[in-house]
Design a protein around this motif. Sequence first.
Motif, PDB file in Angstrom:
ATOM      1  N   GLU A  78     -18.334  17.754  37.235  1.00 26.68           N
ATOM      2  CA  GLU A  78     -17.169  18.542  37.665  1.00 26.68           C
ATOM      3  C   GLU A  78     -17.050  19.857  36.927  1.00 26.68           C
ATOM      4  OE1 GLU A  78     -14.068  14.838  38.551  1.00 26.68           O
ATOM      5  OE2 GLU A  78     -13.396  16.519  37.312  1.00 26.68           O
ATOM      6  N   LEU A  79     -17.046  19.764  35.589  1.00 25.77           N
ATOM      7  CA  LEU A  79     -16.653  20.934  34.815  1.00 25.77           C
ATOM      8  C   LEU A  79     -17.722  22.030  34.825  1.00 25.77           C
ATOM      9  CD1 LEU A  79     -14.472  22.221  33.136  1.00 25.77           C
ATOM     10  CD2 LEU A  79     -15.547  21.274  31.115  1.00 25.77           C
ATOM     11  N   PHE A  84     -15.826  31.202  24.418  1.00 24.86           N
ATOM     12  CA  PHE A  84     -16.806  30.108  24.422  1.00 24.86           C
ATOM     13  C   PHE A  84     -17.669  30.200  25.684  1.00 24.86           C
ATOM     14  CE2 PHE A  84     -17.745  25.493  25.284  1.00 24.86           C
ATOM     15  CZ  PHE A  84     -18.542  25.270  24.176  1.00 24.86           C
ATOM     16  N   PHE A 105      -9.451  15.331  29.023  1.00 23.05           N
ATOM     17  CA  PHE A 105     -10.188  15.277  27.764  1.00 23.05           C
ATOM     18  C   PHE A 105      -9.312  15.238  26.520  1.00 23.05           C
ATOM     19  CE2 PHE A 105     -13.124  17.153  30.822  1.00 23.05           C
ATOM     20  CZ  PHE A 105     -14.216  16.322  30.663  1.00 23.05           C
ATOM     21  N   PHE A 145     -14.044  20.652  23.012  1.00 20.17           N
ATOM     22  CA  PHE A 145     -12.764  20.057  23.408  1.00 20.17           C
ATOM     23  C   PHE A 145     -12.227  19.130  22.322  1.00 20.17           C
ATOM     24  CE2 PHE A 145     -13.748  20.380  28.232  1.00 20.17           C
ATOM     25  CZ  PHE A 145     -13.510  21.744  28.173  1.00 20.17           C
ATOM     26  N   LYS A 176     -18.065  13.611  33.653  1.00 15.60           N
ATOM     27  CA  LYS A 176     -17.064  14.545  34.179  1.00 15.60           C
ATOM     28  C   LYS A 176     -17.512  15.973  33.885  1.00 15.60           C
ATOM     29  CE  LYS A 176     -12.394  13.219  35.149  1.00 15.60           C
ATOM     30  NZ  LYS A 176     -12.562  13.242  36.532  1.00 15.60           N
ATOM     31  N   ILE A 177     -18.038  16.155  32.687  1.00 17.40           N
ATOM     32  CA  ILE A 177     -18.485  17.489  32.315  1.00 17.40           C
ATOM     33  C   ILE A 177     -19.672  17.915  33.161  1.00 17.40           C
ATOM     34  CG2 ILE A 177     -19.647  18.743  30.456  1.00 17.40           C
ATOM     35  CD1 ILE A 177     -17.627  17.414  28.568  1.00 17.40           C
ATOM     36  N   ASN A 186     -16.910  10.629  29.971  1.00 20.77           N
ATOM     37  CA  ASN A 186     -16.618  12.018  29.650  1.00 20.77           C
ATOM     38  C   ASN A 186     -17.789  12.939  29.952  1.00 20.77           C
ATOM     39  OD1 ASN A 186     -14.039  11.808  28.903  1.00 20.77           O
ATOM     40  ND2 ASN A 186     -14.420  11.770  26.693  1.00 20.77           N
ATOM     41  N   ILE A 193      -5.099  19.999  23.536  1.00 19.58           N
ATOM     42  CA  ILE A 193      -6.184  20.981  23.456  1.00 19.58           C
ATOM     43  C   ILE A 193      -5.732  22.292  22.804  1.00 19.58           C
ATOM     44  CG2 ILE A 193      -5.797  21.828  25.832  1.00 19.58           C
ATOM     45  CD1 ILE A 193      -9.221  21.472  24.075  1.00 19.58           C
ATOM     46  N   ILE A 224     -19.768  21.377  24.942  1.00 23.16           N
ATOM     47  CA  ILE A 224     -18.453  21.400  25.596  1.00 23.16           C
ATOM     48  C   ILE A 224     -17.597  20.237  25.103  1.00 23.16           C
ATOM     49  CG2 ILE A 224     -17.250  21.180  27.812  1.00 23.16           C
ATOM     50  CD1 ILE A 224     -19.589  22.689  29.100  1.00 23.16           C
TER      51      ILE A 224
END
Lengths: 462, 462
Positions: free
Chosen positions: A202-203, B141, B211, A142, A198-199, A195, B215, A138
């Motif tokens: 959260e993501l 993805f 991020f 990004f 967060k992934i 980072n 993007i 991921i």
Amino acid sequence: MVEDKILNTIKKHNLIENGDNVLVGVSGGPDSMALLYALLSIQTEISFSLYIAHVNHGVRGREADEDEKFVEKISGKLGIPFYSKKIDMEGYAREHKLSSEDAGRRLRYKFFREVLLSINGGKIAVAHNKNDQAETLIMRFFRGTGLDGLKGMEYRNGDIIRPLLDISRNEIEDYILEKNINTRLDRTNLENIYNRNKIRLELIPYIVDNFNPNIVDTLWRTSRTMSNDSEFLEEFSKERYRELVKVEDKNSIILCRQKFSREHIAIKQRIIRHSIYNLTGTLDGISEIHVRNVLELFERGDTGKSVDLPNRLEVKTSYDDLIFRIKNLNVNNNYKYSLKRGQATYVKEWNSIFKMEVYPMEKIQLNFKDRFIKYFDYDKIKGEIYIRNRRLGDTIQPFGMSGNKKLKDLFIDKKIPIDEREKIPILVDKNDIIWVVGLRTSEKYKITPYTKNVLVIKYKNL
Amino acid sequence: MVEDKILNTIKKHNLIENGDNVLVGVSGGPDSMALLYALLSIQTEISFSLYIAHVNHGVRGREADEDEKFVEKISGKLGIPFYSKKIDMEGYAREHKLSSEDAGRRLRYKFFREVLLSINGGKIAVAHNKNDQAETLIMRFFRGTGLDGLKGMEYRNGDIIRPLLDISRNEIEDYILEKNINTRLDRTNLENIYNRNKIRLELIPYIVDNFNPNIVDTLWRTSRTMSNDSEFLEEFSKERYRELVKVEDKNSIILCRQKFSREHIAIKQRIIRHSIYNLTGTLDGISEIHVRNVLELFERGDTGKSVDLPNRLEVKTSYDDLIFRIKNLNVNNNYKYSLKRGQATYVKEWNSIFKMEVYPMEKIQLNFKDRFIKYFDYDKIKGEIYIRNRRLGDTIQPFGMSGNKKLKDLFIDKKIPIDEREKIPILVDKNDIIWVVGLRTSEKYKITPYTKNVLVIKYKNL
């Protein structure tokens, strides 16, 4: 079950073989502790030696020291050699303008490789799991990496192996519980790597709720198919490169422009990267834009025009030639020192001292753990012994291997930058390379049960 | 500026050429209205004919009817031929167990192709932009498509062209304002396509904040490099396929197992997909698991074992053969009808009637807009005229092209499923194909300024 899966991964990707040295990076957190215990259990199937390395990142003072003590205690209990080092991650990051994550990684692997050298080589086992892989994909998606980034972390990359890549975080947690393994809370992950966190926190939960409940497995499969495609394209491009290359020496690579122009753009880009890597030993700092600039230069083909790249690399075209050249590389910096028994020799190019001694086997206590002492079979030496830097056509039979390897390829594999390649001291006799300092000793001169006299080289970096 | 960028895209990817028919799908929303006006402006640079097609999706009753009227009025004002159709998207979705999005897309393109047939072929221009591309990449993805999915939507895919793929939503909005173009609010996007909306309204803003602020541009670049890699792998695999294939006929493909086994897994998977596609005319319903099953069968190579795939496709191995075969395909369904001047002929296999007439040029008013009437140069016809289905080795010189094309390849390009291929009526004379009904007329028999007598074929589907 988890152990079986890990054993499967190890066998399928040929990660560990009988006789290997395997150095496990252990932070004390669940992932690395699970890796350690799984590898211990697998020693009944494959016969290899385990070593433990712990890095104290120098953040969170007392807690970090306790982590170190914890891992040291476990190592002692299990009877596994333990190596540790305190690093100044934040200081290094500031000094080299890196993120903490990058600085930590560099210093960690630097230390791991130092330990490897002292145990006569081996592999570094790290505890990245399936969830880490998904997070990596991921992040890279990004960031805009292409195919070669989306293949994710590899099961094996040089001397680094990742036996847990097929195991999810849940499976690791279950395994820890089931085996009642003590672990420390791995706060480093939570504090520094913003980072990735967060992934993770959260993501991925958002994706699971809204798009794909099996996102971790899905991305794992993506990494597998990308890895296949990437591998094929790499192999194919290297083949094409070999057909295109007219000159390949210390400071330049020349490609045949006519043949290059016939390749597909996907292959052209990889040939450019491959040329840069072969010459400079690194792709660090090379972005997509650099490659595109070189490609445009090659396609316009203005003789005399050039493109400057990092690491003093200059790329230009000239009639039927496409030229990569290191600027200002002093090619007349060859050096050579004779070593004498009982004497210390100062090698100024490496700022280090080498001392040579010879003892009968029965008079000496070998200490393979001291990485500043190397032992060789003295009776196999022919003629005088020298320390010199590399020469064109140098080859070595690396320790543990049956065939010879070009020194150039060893440097490429070990990711040694071009400037270092010119300086690294090499111990030689009349015929052959005995030791590439810091990298590899030779199989031919190794100590065996039949060794009568031992050549001892003590090495000190000033 | 926006118009220049679009013209650049069109030229770079060769989307529109002089003399083309371009059918623009216009919903009335900002994207398709911008596309329409940009294409109008580009007509000063490239000389092509514009047509407008509008689909009324049959949701939101009165509002949808007003959209249709809006587009019709614009078409009238601009003097561009207008075609519209009311479809029952939700009904079709229920009936065929599709998402509304998929049902809408299928019906839309079906209608666009019907219109194309009536205007003697051409291209369908759709208004997907850079942001749509980013959304598509993210959706794919998360779904786990590999390289071939992450290349995103293509500038050109068969007869579909996407001139706005390099233009962002912001640029479109600025263009609309600057040119003072009237648009309708495109509510369909907001109501039906749940996943895409979540990505547009929630996820992309989150990625931008946390991020990567660029993007959309980043993913656009990803799609470009993926597209290059994918294109190379496709081309290379097709080449390899041609070297592996031993038999390729109506209902089977046989590959040489020995040669297949030597290919890289990345190429093997593509050869399998390519074989399935060539035989059945579609990859719809073929998932990664199907391909993996076939691959495993081929690698184990148990003679006699088989794998069943969608579309009645069976895959098996037999000694040195890898076999793809359509089960229960009736290969004895050849038909042939003689056409007589002034008579109607019923073709039961296609449930349609063909009526043939011949007129001197000066006695007839040609109406190329009626897609159920075709005109040919009667004096070029040799011998009797027949309607029949395809025969082995059929070729046609497609309208507007200089060379011949295998009928099989035409079917593959036009994505005609295998069952249809057996039924489609073909108008022929003694020597040659005059018209593949519903697909292509022949260049050889076209009406020219020198045509004296006109062959008129009226066609009616019952």
